[in-house]
Scaffold this active site. Sequence first.
Site, PDB file in Angstrom:
ATOM      1  CG  MET A   1      -1.902  -1.114   1.275  1.00 61.88           C
ATOM      2  SD  MET A   1      -3.017  -0.985   2.710  1.00 61.88           S
ATOM      3  CE  MET A   1      -1.889  -1.407   4.034  1.00 61.88           C
TER       4      MET A   1
ATOM      5  CB  CYS B   1      -2.654   0.588  -9.437  1.00 62.83           C
ATOM      6  SG  CYS B   1      -3.126   2.243  -8.882  1.00 62.83           S
TER       7      CYS B   1
END
Length: 362
Positions: free
Chosen positions: A27, A111
């Site tokens: 993350m 992503c």
Amino acid sequence: MAFVMNEITSFKIRDIEINPPLVLSPMAGVTDISFRRLLKRRGGIGLTVSEFISVEGLTRNNPKSKRQMRFYAEERPFAVQIFGGQPERMRMAAEMAEEVGADILDINCGCPAPKVVKHGGGSGLLKDHPRLEGILKEIKKAISIPMTVKIRAGFYDHTINAIDTAKLAEDCGAEHIALHGRTKEQGYRGLANWDLVKQIKKIVRVPVSGSGDVTTIQQALDRFRETGCDGILIGRGAMVNPWIFRQIEETIAGREPFEPTLEDKRQVLLEYFDMLREDMPEMAAIGRMKQLAGQFTRGLQGGALFRTAVYHSHSVEEILGRISEYFETISAGRQYFGEAGKPNEIIEAPVLDSCEVAAVSS
């Protein structure tokens, strides 16, 4: 519990054993060197992964990007995850990851942040398989450590191509595939990603792991049982509960899972703050501390008031004072009222997504 005892086992990425089969999901802006060390010390993590790192920054000598590849020996096995859309720069970044000693090189193809996709990286690669194939083959030729790939169901909800992407990745030499996404219950239109994990397992020979809002022991066990996945990635769930990996591991082993006390929770915040202050300037450490405190105190008595008080703090002393005051109050069974006087606004912790953070911080 027979299924848990007999069927959830470690797996290997080439000769690297992932034991237990639990991965700290990358993350951006969260899983930095301090956060990874904090969680690794809590136990139960089989593989740690770096923050989501831009190859543009790495290959243009951006100091921030290079710092993101740092790790401690205690974190091993350790993977560096990179994103980008240019084959040559992806190759250069992969070589840099191997040079710093990473055990595994992970390619982000999941992503969806516009800032990432517009340069051809992240989930943008899911709609350009020729480009993805070129990147993976270029990287595979350049490094000797295992290459792994993280994907999504598809670039759009109506263009689900995870199975084709997984097969392409395997054919290009990927040695582990992780699928990121949501469950049907969380509103995914079409096939739920955890259903896709089960399907991908049938057509590839490499290990396959799943990712997607696993925040409890039972959710982890259900995902293993329902999909037969080799591993599970956990991200946001670890921010709320740094012991989740240990608890899952202990349950798999048939032991009673550890339950942290209030003192354990206070100590983990203080330990994290110490690590941050060792690693970065004071104001940056305060910012990161506010982020974890916001997630970590979800569900605790007076947690929203505590988060508000922490967010309004501007120095190390203030942060430490707020932590002591809060935990002393609730440990004594008293109601926590937060800052002096009634705050004008209760600040709630935002729900974080690895790519949303990346889009802001990259």
